[in-house]
Motif scaffolding. Structure first.
Motif, PDB file in Angstrom:
ATOM      1  N   LYS A  80       0.856  -1.193   0.000  1.00 21.00           N
ATOM      2  CA  LYS A  80       0.000   0.000   0.000  1.00 21.00           C
ATOM      3  C   LYS A  80       0.888   1.237   0.000  1.00 21.00           C
ATOM      4  CE  LYS A  80      -3.603   2.232   2.726  1.00 21.00           C
ATOM      5  NZ  LYS A  80      -4.341   2.197   3.990  1.00 21.00           N
ATOM      6  N   VAL A  81       0.683   2.106  -0.987  1.00 18.02           N
ATOM      7  CA  VAL A  81       1.461   3.338  -1.112  1.00 18.02           C
ATOM      8  C   VAL A  81       0.564   4.511  -0.762  1.00 18.02           C
ATOM      9  CG1 VAL A  81       2.812   4.795  -2.672  1.00 18.02           C
ATOM     10  CG2 VAL A  81       2.844   2.309  -2.954  1.00 18.02           C
ATOM     11  N   GLU A  82       1.034   5.341   0.177  1.00 20.16           N
ATOM     12  CA  GLU A  82       0.281   6.527   0.581  1.00 20.16           C
ATOM     13  C   GLU A  82       1.122   7.763   0.302  1.00 20.16           C
ATOM     14  OE1 GLU A  82      -1.767   6.222   4.455  1.00 20.16           O
ATOM     15  OE2 GLU A  82      -0.924   4.204   4.506  1.00 20.16           O
ATOM     16  N   GLY A  83       0.488   8.774  -0.248  1.00 19.67           N
ATOM     17  CA  GLY A  83       1.167  10.030  -0.544  1.00 19.67           C
ATOM     18  C   GLY A  83       1.565  10.107  -2.008  1.00 19.67           C
ATOM     19  N   GLN A  84       1.733  11.343  -2.480  1.00 20.49           N
ATOM     20  CA  GLN A  84       2.067  11.581  -3.880  1.00 20.49           C
ATOM     21  C   GLN A  84       3.552  11.839  -4.099  1.00 20.49           C
ATOM     22  OE1 GLN A  84      -0.044  11.310  -6.378  1.00 20.49           O
ATOM     23  NE2 GLN A  84      -1.828  10.892  -5.108  1.00 20.49           N
ATOM     24  N   LYS A  85       4.134  12.627  -3.196  1.00 16.93           N
ATOM     25  CA  LYS A  85       5.541  12.968  -3.372  1.00 16.93           C
ATOM     26  C   LYS A  85       6.320  12.582  -2.123  1.00 16.93           C
ATOM     27  CE  LYS A  85       3.788  17.612  -2.926  1.00 16.93           C
ATOM     28  NZ  LYS A  85       3.888  18.998  -3.186  1.00 16.93           N
ATOM     29  N   PRO A  86       7.632  12.432  -2.275  1.00 18.70           N
ATOM     30  CA  PRO A  86       8.452  12.009  -1.121  1.00 18.70           C
ATOM     31  C   PRO A  86       8.296  12.941   0.058  1.00 18.70           C
ATOM     32  CG  PRO A  86       9.703  11.914  -3.161  1.00 18.70           C
ATOM     33  CD  PRO A  86       8.386  12.577  -3.492  1.00 18.70           C
ATOM     34  N   PRO A  87       8.299  12.402   1.260  1.00 16.71           N
ATOM     35  CA  PRO A  87       8.421  10.963   1.532  1.00 16.71           C
ATOM     36  C   PRO A  87       7.062  10.266   1.445  1.00 16.71           C
ATOM     37  CG  PRO A  87       8.424  12.176   3.593  1.00 16.71           C
ATOM     38  CD  PRO A  87       8.305  13.195   2.483  1.00 16.71           C
ATOM     39  N   ILE A  88       6.987   9.270   0.589  1.00 26.78           N
ATOM     40  CA  ILE A  88       5.765   8.477   0.503  1.00 26.78           C
ATOM     41  C   ILE A  88       5.828   7.375   1.559  1.00 26.78           C
ATOM     42  CG2 ILE A  88       5.295   8.944  -1.924  1.00 26.78           C
ATOM     43  CD1 ILE A  88       6.497   6.211  -2.579  1.00 26.78           C
ATOM     44  N   LYS A  89       4.671   6.896   1.973  1.00 23.34           N
ATOM     45  CA  LYS A  89       4.600   5.844   2.979  1.00 23.34           C
ATOM     46  C   LYS A  89       4.170   4.549   2.289  1.00 23.34           C
ATOM     47  CE  LYS A  89       2.320   4.615   7.304  1.00 23.34           C
ATOM     48  NZ  LYS A  89       1.326   4.995   8.305  1.00 23.34           N
ATOM     49  N   VAL A  90       5.011   3.533   2.376  1.00 22.41           N
ATOM     50  CA  VAL A  90       4.717   2.230   1.794  1.00 22.41           C
ATOM     51  C   VAL A  90       4.616   1.217   2.925  1.00 22.41           C
ATOM     52  CG1 VAL A  90       5.491   0.400   0.231  1.00 22.41           C
ATOM     53  CG2 VAL A  90       5.952   2.796  -0.333  1.00 22.41           C
ATOM     54  N   THR A  91       3.496   0.497   2.970  1.00 22.71           N
ATOM     55  CA  THR A  91       3.329  -0.551   3.976  1.00 22.71           C
ATOM     56  C   THR A  91       3.029  -1.876   3.283  1.00 22.71           C
ATOM     57  OG1 THR A  91       0.996   0.016   4.228  1.00 22.71           O
ATOM     58  CG2 THR A  91       2.521   0.956   5.841  1.00 22.71           C
ATOM     59  N   TYR A  92       3.419  -2.945   3.956  1.00 21.81           N
ATOM     60  CA  TYR A  92       3.184  -4.298   3.473  1.00 21.81           C
ATOM     61  C   TYR A  92       2.355  -5.039   4.509  1.00 21.81           C
ATOM     62  CZ  TYR A  92       7.005  -3.275   0.277  1.00 21.81           C
ATOM     63  OH  TYR A  92       7.796  -2.716  -0.693  1.00 21.81           O
ATOM     64  N   GLY A  93       1.427  -5.852   4.038  1.00 24.42           N
ATOM     65  CA  GLY A  93       0.600  -6.636   4.947  1.00 24.42           C
ATOM     66  C   GLY A  93       0.122  -7.900   4.259  1.00 24.42           C
ATOM     67  N   LEU A  94      -0.474  -8.778   5.031  1.00 22.69           N
ATOM     68  CA  LEU A  94      -0.990 -10.030   4.490  1.00 22.69           C
ATOM     69  C   LEU A  94      -2.339  -9.826   3.806  1.00 22.69           C
ATOM     70  CD1 LEU A  94      -0.269 -12.526   7.416  1.00 22.69           C
ATOM     71  CD2 LEU A  94       1.115 -12.108   5.382  1.00 22.69           C
TER      72      LEU A  94
END
Length: 125
Positions: A80-94
């Motif tokens: 899951k990628v949140e935000g348009q420009k750096p710093p973007i937040k990327v999370t991983y989940g099941l």
């Protein structure tokens, strides 16, 4: 109860891949040194890349990135990628499919704990 299909044919084909047995199929999805470890660390809640790196300090960045991509391609984890420009937040989940591995991961964890207790030495860095 699910029907056992293990011995009903010589091969199993899923999408572009052919497997000699159902064990081979599962091991392709979560086998190797790091995939099951990644799933173990994601079992409770989604995490950011750096959180995973801290929890698995001996994995290289390249290996972690490749394993995450493979798990995502196999739809075991989501990215899951949140935000348009750096710093973007990327999370991983099941994913729901990824959560279906929880019983197997629990068995692996229990066996690992037993072996470590009997034969291992705990080392703190």
């Amino acid at each position: 109860m699910m029907k056992n299909i293990e011995c009903q044919s010589d091969l199993i084909k899923i999408e572009n891949k052919t497997y000699p047995c159902t064990v081979s199929l599962v091991m392709d999805l979560i086998g190797g040194k790091w995939k099951a470890v990644i799933l173990y660390h994601l079992k409770e809640n989604p995490k950011r890349y750096n959180e995973l790196r801290k929890e698995m300090p001996t994995v290289t960045e390249r290996t972690l990135s490749l394993q995450l991509k493979q798990l995502e391609e196999d739809k075991i984890i989501f990215r899951k990628v949140e935000g348009q420009k750096p710093p973007i937040k990327v999370t991983y989940g099941l994913t729901e499919f990824g959560k279906s591995f929880s019983e197997v991961l629990e068995s692996i964890t229990t066996l690992g704990n037993s072996i470590a207790s009997q034969k291992g030495i705990l080392i703190n860095k």
